[in-house]
Design a protein around this motif. Structure first.
Motif, PDB file in Angstrom:
ATOM      1  N   PRO A 221       0.747  -1.219   0.228  1.00 35.29           N
ATOM      2  CA  PRO A 221      -0.351   0.067  -0.037  1.00 35.29           C
ATOM      3  C   PRO A 221       0.743   1.297  -0.124  1.00 35.29           C
ATOM      4  CG  PRO A 221      -0.504  -1.404   1.312  1.00 35.29           C
ATOM      5  CD  PRO A 221       0.247  -2.415   1.386  1.00 35.29           C
ATOM      6  N   LYS A 222       2.077   1.088  -0.073  1.00 33.01           N
ATOM      7  CA  LYS A 222       2.840   2.569   0.314  1.00 33.01           C
ATOM      8  C   LYS A 222       2.953   3.110  -0.577  1.00 33.01           C
ATOM      9  CE  LYS A 222       5.402   1.622   5.076  1.00 33.01           C
ATOM     10  NZ  LYS A 222       6.375   0.914   5.682  1.00 33.01           N
ATOM     11  N   VAL A 223       3.407   2.059  -2.028  1.00 29.92           N
ATOM     12  CA  VAL A 223       3.225   2.640  -3.241  1.00 29.92           C
ATOM     13  C   VAL A 223       1.804   3.385  -2.937  1.00 29.92           C
ATOM     14  CG1 VAL A 223       1.868   0.896  -4.113  1.00 29.92           C
ATOM     15  CG2 VAL A 223       4.156   1.985  -5.748  1.00 29.92           C
ATOM     16  N   LEU A 224       1.023   3.139  -3.425  1.00 26.98           N
ATOM     17  CA  LEU A 224      -0.197   4.247  -3.562  1.00 26.98           C
ATOM     18  C   LEU A 224       0.044   6.086  -2.722  1.00 26.98           C
ATOM     19  CD1 LEU A 224      -2.788   2.176  -3.014  1.00 26.98           C
ATOM     20  CD2 LEU A 224      -1.518   2.183  -5.416  1.00 26.98           C
ATOM     21  N   GLN A 225       0.801   5.986  -2.108  1.00 32.95           N
ATOM     22  CA  GLN A 225       1.742   7.628  -1.513  1.00 32.95           C
ATOM     23  C   GLN A 225       2.446   8.315  -2.539  1.00 32.95           C
ATOM     24  OE1 GLN A 225      -0.385   7.966   1.983  1.00 32.95           O
ATOM     25  NE2 GLN A 225      -1.677   6.552   0.799  1.00 32.95           N
ATOM     26  N   GLN A 226       2.728   7.469  -3.398  1.00 31.37           N
ATOM     27  CA  GLN A 226       3.807   8.291  -4.234  1.00 31.37           C
ATOM     28  C   GLN A 226       2.984   8.091  -5.763  1.00 31.37           C
ATOM     29  OE1 GLN A 226       6.519   9.358  -2.980  1.00 31.37           O
ATOM     30  NE2 GLN A 226       6.303   8.295  -0.925  1.00 31.37           N
ATOM     31  N   PRO A 227       3.463   9.517  -6.413  1.00 26.23           N
ATOM     32  CA  PRO A 227       2.756   9.601  -7.421  1.00 26.23           C
ATOM     33  C   PRO A 227       3.257   8.603  -8.837  1.00 26.23           C
ATOM     34  CG  PRO A 227       4.699  11.272  -6.891  1.00 26.23           C
ATOM     35  CD  PRO A 227       4.632  10.662  -5.719  1.00 26.23           C
ATOM     36  N   ALA A 228       1.794   8.315  -8.911  1.00 29.09           N
ATOM     37  CA  ALA A 228       1.743   6.939  -9.979  1.00 29.09           C
ATOM     38  C   ALA A 228       2.719   6.751 -11.134  1.00 29.09           C
ATOM     39  CB  ALA A 228       0.224   6.601 -10.907  1.00 29.09           C
ATOM     40  N   ASN A 229       3.886   5.964 -11.166  1.00 28.48           N
ATOM     41  CA  ASN A 229       4.252   5.847 -12.312  1.00 28.48           C
ATOM     42  C   ASN A 229       3.773   5.123 -13.392  1.00 28.48           C
ATOM     43  OD1 ASN A 229       6.814   4.363 -14.010  1.00 28.48           O
ATOM     44  ND2 ASN A 229       7.887   4.967 -12.151  1.00 28.48           N
ATOM     45  N   GLU A 230       3.503   5.644 -14.561  1.00 29.08           N
ATOM     46  CA  GLU A 230       2.622   4.460 -15.541  1.00 29.08           C
ATOM     47  C   GLU A 230       3.388   3.521 -15.863  1.00 29.08           C
ATOM     48  OE1 GLU A 230       0.795   6.474 -18.247  1.00 29.08           O
ATOM     49  OE2 GLU A 230       0.605   8.735 -17.575  1.00 29.08           O
ATOM     50  N   THR A 231       4.502   3.318 -15.742  1.00 28.44           N
ATOM     51  CA  THR A 231       5.300   2.107 -15.756  1.00 28.44           C
ATOM     52  C   THR A 231       5.149   0.909 -15.599  1.00 28.44           C
ATOM     53  OG1 THR A 231       7.340   3.615 -17.153  1.00 28.44           O
ATOM     54  CG2 THR A 231       7.641   0.802 -16.370  1.00 28.44           C
ATOM     55  N   ASP A 232       5.080   1.357 -13.664  1.00 30.81           N
ATOM     56  CA  ASP A 232       4.841   0.415 -13.095  1.00 30.81           C
ATOM     57  C   ASP A 232       2.620   0.691 -12.726  1.00 30.81           C
ATOM     58  OD1 ASP A 232       7.385   0.033 -12.549  1.00 30.81           O
ATOM     59  OD2 ASP A 232       7.568   1.149 -11.140  1.00 30.81           O
ATOM     60  N   LYS A 234       0.042   0.017 -14.417  1.00 28.45           N
ATOM     61  CA  LYS A 234      -0.420  -2.020 -15.134  1.00 28.45           C
ATOM     62  C   LYS A 234      -0.025  -3.238 -13.479  1.00 28.45           C
ATOM     63  CE  LYS A 234      -0.802  -4.669 -19.003  1.00 28.45           C
ATOM     64  NZ  LYS A 234      -0.536  -5.037 -20.060  1.00 28.45           N
ATOM     65  N   LYS A 235       0.744  -2.903 -13.605  1.00 28.05           N
ATOM     66  CA  LYS A 235       1.210  -4.259 -12.262  1.00 28.05           C
ATOM     67  C   LYS A 235       1.042  -3.866 -10.435  1.00 28.05           C
ATOM     68  CE  LYS A 235       4.664  -6.037  -9.648  1.00 28.05           C
ATOM     69  NZ  LYS A 235       6.449  -6.626  -9.205  1.00 28.05           N
ATOM     70  N   VAL A 236       0.580  -2.698 -10.722  1.00 25.70           N
ATOM     71  CA  VAL A 236       0.281  -2.586  -9.524  1.00 25.70           C
ATOM     72  C   VAL A 236      -1.494  -2.057  -9.576  1.00 25.70           C
ATOM     73  CG1 VAL A 236      -0.281  -0.170  -8.026  1.00 25.70           C
ATOM     74  CG2 VAL A 236       2.295  -0.718  -8.660  1.00 25.70           C
ATOM     75  N   ALA A 238      -3.863  -4.020 -11.318  1.00 28.90           N
ATOM     76  CA  ALA A 238      -3.823  -5.452 -12.180  1.00 28.90           C
ATOM     77  C   ALA A 238      -4.569  -6.353 -10.604  1.00 28.90           C
ATOM     78  CB  ALA A 238      -2.864  -6.562 -12.519  1.00 28.90           C
ATOM     79  N   PRO A 239      -4.537  -6.266  -9.584  1.00 33.56           N
ATOM     80  CA  PRO A 239      -5.110  -6.902  -8.465  1.00 33.56           C
ATOM     81  C   PRO A 239      -7.329  -6.375  -8.512  1.00 33.56           C
ATOM     82  CG  PRO A 239      -3.048  -6.700  -7.532  1.00 33.56           C
ATOM     83  CD  PRO A 239      -3.126  -5.652  -8.689  1.00 33.56           C
ATOM     84  N   LEU A 240      -6.522  -5.099  -8.966  1.00 37.93           N
ATOM     85  CA  LEU A 240      -8.728  -3.998  -8.689  1.00 37.93           C
ATOM     86  C   LEU A 240      -9.027  -4.868  -9.653  1.00 37.93           C
ATOM     87  CD1 LEU A 240     -10.145  -1.920  -7.743  1.00 37.93           C
ATOM     88  CD2 LEU A 240      -8.885  -0.392  -9.496  1.00 37.93           C
ATOM     89  N   TRP A 241      -7.888  -4.270 -11.066  1.00 45.91           N
ATOM     90  CA  TRP A 241      -8.974  -5.222 -12.134  1.00 45.91           C
ATOM     91  C   TRP A 241      -9.616  -6.538 -12.122  1.00 45.91           C
ATOM     92  CZ3 TRP A 241     -10.256  -0.446 -13.125  1.00 45.91           C
ATOM     93  CH2 TRP A 241      -9.539   0.555 -13.163  1.00 45.91           C
ATOM     94  N   GLY A 242      -8.326  -7.507 -12.017  1.00 47.07           N
ATOM     95  CA  GLY A 242      -9.132  -9.036 -11.323  1.00 47.07           C
ATOM     96  C   GLY A 242      -9.990  -8.816 -10.408  1.00 47.07           C
ATOM     97  N   TYR A 243     -10.395  -8.347  -9.310  1.00 47.75           N
ATOM     98  CA  TYR A 243     -11.133  -8.461  -8.714  1.00 47.75           C
ATOM     99  C   TYR A 243     -12.336  -7.778  -9.362  1.00 47.75           C
ATOM    100  CZ  TYR A 243     -13.628  -7.301  -4.294  1.00 47.75           C
ATOM    101  OH  TYR A 243     -15.199  -7.252  -2.934  1.00 47.75           O
ATOM    102  N   LEU A 244     -12.461  -6.577  -9.761  1.00 50.41           N
ATOM    103  CA  LEU A 244     -13.531  -6.501 -10.525  1.00 50.41           C
ATOM    104  C   LEU A 244     -14.608  -6.817 -11.960  1.00 50.41           C
ATOM    105  CD1 LEU A 244     -12.917  -2.214 -10.322  1.00 50.41           C
ATOM    106  CD2 LEU A 244     -14.756  -3.026  -9.169  1.00 50.41           C
ATOM    107  N   MET A 394      -5.351   8.015  -8.493  1.00 52.32           N
ATOM    108  CA  MET A 394      -7.004   8.147  -9.063  1.00 52.32           C
ATOM    109  C   MET A 394      -7.428   8.131 -10.460  1.00 52.32           C
ATOM    110  SD  MET A 394      -9.910   7.426  -7.356  1.00 52.32           S
ATOM    111  CE  MET A 394     -10.570   6.489  -8.868  1.00 52.32           C
ATOM    112  N   GLU A 395      -7.208   9.696 -10.915  1.00 48.67           N
ATOM    113  CA  GLU A 395      -6.681   9.776 -12.043  1.00 48.67           C
ATOM    114  C   GLU A 395      -6.460   8.120 -13.195  1.00 48.67           C
ATOM    115  OE1 GLU A 395      -3.837  12.524 -12.851  1.00 48.67           O
ATOM    116  OE2 GLU A 395      -4.859  13.903 -11.214  1.00 48.67           O
ATOM    117  N   LEU A 396      -5.898   7.528 -12.820  1.00 43.27           N
ATOM    118  CA  LEU A 396      -5.210   6.374 -13.902  1.00 43.27           C
ATOM    119  C   LEU A 396      -6.349   5.829 -13.299  1.00 43.27           C
ATOM    120  CD1 LEU A 396      -1.993   5.872 -13.518  1.00 43.27           C
ATOM    121  CD2 LEU A 396      -3.204   6.562 -15.290  1.00 43.27           C
ATOM    122  N   VAL A 397      -7.029   5.470 -11.883  1.00 41.57           N
ATOM    123  CA  VAL A 397      -8.353   3.850 -12.096  1.00 41.57           C
ATOM    124  C   VAL A 397      -9.069   5.270 -12.831  1.00 41.57           C
ATOM    125  CG1 VAL A 397     -10.195   3.692 -10.496  1.00 41.57           C
ATOM    126  CG2 VAL A 397      -7.374   3.652  -9.768  1.00 41.57           C
TER     127      VAL A 397
END
Length: 409
Positions: A221-232, A234-236, A238-244, A394-397
């Motif tokens: 979860p700590k990765v979410l406290q930093q600005p999103a890196n578009e390169t990473d 997709k991996k970060v 992925a669990p959300l899209w799998g759940y949805l 959130m913008e990416l999501v």
């Protein structure tokens, strides 16, 4: 006759020029001299752009406006928004058009990605918030999000006016037990398909649900406290899209339609269309019971590992026409009197941003004596408050969600 028409033409031209001229900008108020701020604010009209989807909140804003008018001679007009981003876009379009004075937006209720966008584009007046009289009562030490908006330091460019934490609610007359995690919710829906849903993003309640699930499922979860890196990303994500992918067909109407907002969720709960809903405050649920919008058997709860929490803010655009009036309104919204009424479920039910030990004794007692309502959670019942992700996530999501699941209402 020609002279007459020539004169008329000149007058008409002057009138048209005057009509086309932008309103004179309100000079930056001297926050350090509060009396001068009050003097400058008197007679101004503040166009307060705020989400207008909740009647009780609109009523509260109307009450605050009446108080500010009576005490300080400042008129408040609520411009009701369905999406806060509309107000941000308005200010940005004015800046692009060179309207640096006399803007149409005097104050905005915002946080998260909207504040980040305004800060990034130099659309904010300030700093001012921490110099106002009532900021002295704000609980900076105990509630650090009052000066950090979704990880972004506010730096005095917006004033806190309410705390929020996600809580779920259900009717105890219909359910004996409830799911208390993202995975448990999914398993519960397998057995009870169609009995849960969430508002369609970018409505902030729908987006918040996605963030809640993401925060639970992400590996770190700590990765979410930093600005999103578009390169990473997709991996970060992925669990959300799998759940949805598993969740969507189990939602109300098979995930092919969505309620508009939190008020719609309450209506669906009252109409027995769903069994579990959620809010940004358990006090709002008590308030709905007070207003007979929900049965008195409804109760609130949180997930075992916690739920997202944040602070609501108001900010003033750089080109606002009534900066002094907006500062006076924002200061009043932080006052003990306004915060007490806001926390009362009879009027709103939102948690205060104030520190009790900073208040006068009579106000401490008033808060202590406040009946928070039968569905409200006490501080000990609210569990862990999870931090909001950086706005860039959130913008990416929201963008990706629209591609995958967006529907036309």
């Amino acid at each position: 006759m020609r002279a007459f028409f020539a004169g008329l033409s000149i007058v008409t031209g002057l009138v048209m020029a005057m009509v086309s001229m932008p309103a004179k900008a309100d000079p930056a108020p001297d926050i350090g001299n509060w009396q001068s701020v009050l003097d400058q604010a008197r007679g101004q009209t503040v166009y307060f752009h705020a989400w207008g989807g909740e009647p009780r909140i609109n009523d509260y804003i109307a009450w605050a406006g009446a108080q500010v008018q009576e005490r300080y001679g400042v008129n408040v007009v609520q411009v009701k928004l369905s999406d806060t981003a509309d107000a941000v876009a308005k200010v940005l379009s004015e800046k692009t058009a060179g309207v640096d004075d006399g803007g149409a937006v005097d104050m905005i209720w915002l946080n998260g990605e909207n504040f980040a966008a305004m800060k990034r584009n130099d659309l904010l007046f300030g700093p001012w918030a921490e110099q106002t009289p009532n900021f002295a009562y704000v609980d900076v030490e105990g509630k650090p999000t009052v000066i950090n908006d979704f990880t972004v330091p506010t730096m005095g460019f917006e004033a806190p006016w309410g705390m929020a934490q996600v809580s779920f609610y259900y009717d105890t007359a219909r359910l004996d037990s409830v799911p208390k995690s993202a995975q448990a919710l999914l398993e519960w829906l397998v057995k009870h398909p169609g009995r849960f849903t969430y508002p369609q993003p970018p409505n902030y309640m729908g987006s918040t649900f996605l963030k809640q699930i993401l925060t639970e499922l992400v590996e770190d979860p700590k990765v979410l406290q930093q600005p999103a890196n578009e390169t990473d990303a997709k991996k970060v994500l992925a669990p959300l899209w799998g759940y949805l992918e598993d969740l969507q067909p189990l939602l109300w109407r098979n995930g092919q339609a969505y309620p508009q907002n939190g008020a719609s969720l309450r209506t669906m709960m009252a109409d027995n269309q769903i069994d579990i809903a959620f809010s940004f405050s358990s006090g709002e649920v008590s308030s709905a019971i007070e207003a007979m919008e929900l049965p008195d058997t409804v109760r609130s709860y949180v997930f075992d590992k916690g739920t997202l929490g944040n602070t609501n803010f108001v900010a003033i655009p750089y080109n606002a026409s009534a900066k002094a009036g907006a500062v006076v309104l924002a200061d009043f919204l932080m006052s003990p009197e306004a915060q007490l009424r806001k926390q009362d479920p009879q009027y709103w039910g939102a948690d205060t941003v104030l520190a009790m030990d900073k208040l006068p004794e009579d106000m401490q007692k008033a808060f202590a004596d406040l009946d928070l309502g039968i569905a409200s959670l006490s501080p000990s019942e609210r569990g862990t408050v999870l931090p909001e992700p950086h706005p860039s996530w959130m913008e990416l999501v929201e963008t990706e969600w629209q591609k995958r699941y967006g529907v036309v209402q």
